[in-house]
Scaffold this motif. Structure first.
Motif, PDB file in Angstrom:
ATOM      1  N   ARG A  17       0.858  -1.186   0.000  1.00  0.00           N
ATOM      2  CA  ARG A  17       0.000   0.000   0.000  1.00  0.00           C
ATOM      3  C   ARG A  17       0.890   1.230   0.000  1.00  0.00           C
ATOM      4  O   ARG A  17       1.736   1.388   0.871  1.00  0.00           O
ATOM      5  N   LEU A  28      -3.165  -0.434  -2.719  1.00  0.00           N
ATOM      6  CA  LEU A  28      -2.395  -1.659  -2.896  1.00  0.00           C
ATOM      7  C   LEU A  28      -2.032  -1.830  -4.367  1.00  0.00           C
ATOM      8  O   LEU A  28      -2.908  -1.983  -5.219  1.00  0.00           O
ATOM      9  N   ALA A  52      -5.553  -8.677  -2.882  1.00  0.00           N
ATOM     10  CA  ALA A  52      -6.131  -7.966  -1.741  1.00  0.00           C
ATOM     11  C   ALA A  52      -7.089  -8.872  -0.981  1.00  0.00           C
ATOM     12  O   ALA A  52      -7.798  -9.689  -1.567  1.00  0.00           O
ATOM     13  N   ARG A  79      -0.279 -13.272   1.243  1.00  0.00           N
ATOM     14  CA  ARG A  79      -0.784 -11.974   1.680  1.00  0.00           C
ATOM     15  C   ARG A  79      -0.519 -11.801   3.168  1.00  0.00           C
ATOM     16  O   ARG A  79      -0.774 -12.719   3.958  1.00  0.00           O
TER      17      ARG A  79
END
Length: 354
Positions: A17, A28, A52, A79
């Motif tokens: 980000r 992002l 995301a 992630r």
């Protein structure tokens, strides 16, 4: 498990980000890459839906991993939660060399101990690929540990295996309340048992808040999405509502498979599964025939007990190779592949874990 990263290793993209990504825009976006701008643009279009996660959801884990198949090839996405959302690291796999085991092992934090934190990766197109042996080393260190954890979840694994045998053409959603905050052991066990037997493309995500047709085949949800018209190709599994053990041929086949899996060393069960790989050729509408044949073959097989010493089986790329389906789940829907090709090639010998 042998994986082939070529000479240069596994190319990667780091998402953070920020106020100005490599492709422009805030939020992002890609901030570092091992590929050119043109390649990055193409990959980003395929990956943007997967990098995301809804990190504000109270069920969101600190890390989650997804294996996705896109129009440009496969990608493994790790992630990581941060205060304002999530960052992500993507390993590009255009040749689809990385199977589900290779992707699942990347959930383990020690694998990344020598790599810089995503916040510290310098901006630009000079990001070095991961070394060619990065994933092979991770599998050597963690495969049998994850397999042991899968064996500890025998009941959950039995229910999940039965559901896939019963509905081989469907995509599956699991509830976090059923599989826990860490679904990796269950997914590992599914991969161990079903890659040889069912003609599906084994993509997954360990955390999602939606389960439409663009998501991987196996996803874990914190709760059922509030969608007025859910996608018909997705089977939302609730463990307590599944058919009971022994209620049909699929439940019986799953019970036998998981029993062998928990009571036998990996070399033995791996050899057994390899010998049943012809069942992978059966199309989805012959699911009962597949399960009956599993019952027949397992009924006459004598197991060797689980050995005390940890063992790591390196499965060749050919063993994890899947039928060449269209890459994008959205386009594929509920497919019935025409004559999927069973994995070929000998298994590599079992080696002691270091």
């Amino acid at each position: 498990m042998a994986v082939d990263a070529g000479v240069t290793g596994f190319r990667q993209i780091v998402y953070r980000r920020q106020d100005d990504s490599l492709l422009g825009g805030r939020g992002l976006g890609p901030i570092a890459a091992s590929v050119s701008r043109d390649e990055l643009t193409g990959w980003h279009e395929e990956l943007r839906e997967h990098v995301a996660v809804d990190a504000d959801d109270r069920g969101a884990p600190v890390t989650s991993v997804a294996l996705v198949h896109t129009g440009r090839g496969a990608a493994v996405i790790r992630r990581e939660y941060v205060v304002e959302g999530n960052n992500a690291r993507v390993l590009l796999d255009p040749g689809r060399d990385l199977g589900p085991h290779a992707a699942l092992v990347l959930t383990q934090d020690p694998v990344w101990a020598r790599e810089p934190a995503l916040e510290d990766v310098p901006r630009g197109y000079g990001l070095a690929p991961l070394p060619p042996d990065f994933i092979a080393d991770a599998l050597d260190a963690h495969a049998e540990l994850l397999r042991d954890r899968a064996r500890e979840q025998a009941y959950l694994l039995e229910v999940a295996v039965a559901a896939v045998l019963r509905h081989p053409g469907r995509f599956f959603s699991f509830r976090q309340v059923d599989v826990g905050i860490d679904p990796v052991p269950m997914l590992w066990g599914l991969s161990d048992l079903l890659l040889w037997l069912v003609p599906v493309s084994f993509t997954f995500s360990t955390f999602e808040t939606r389960d439409h047709s663009g998501k991987p085949r196996f996803v874990v949800l914190p709760r059922r999405p509030r969608e007025p018209d859910p996608w018909a190709g997705r089977y939302r599994l609730v463990v307590g509502e599944e058919p009971k053990a022994g209620s049909d041929v699929h439940a019986h086949a799953a019970a036998l498979l998981v029993s062998r899996y928990t009571d036998t060393d990996w070399a033995g069960i791996h050899h057994l599964l390899e010998g049943m790989r012809d069942l992978r050729r059966l199309p989805h509408d012959r699911a009962e025939e597949r399960s009956r044949e599993i019952c027949t073959r397992l009924g006459r097989w004598t197991a060797k007990p689980v050995v005390a010493a940890a063992r790591v089986a390196r499965v060749s790329k050919a063993e994890e190779e899947e039928p060449a389906f269209p890459h994008t789940p959205r386009a594929r829907g509920v497919e019935t592949p025409a004559g999927p090709v069973a994995p070929t090639g000998p298994a590599q010998p079992v080696e002691p874990a270091e």
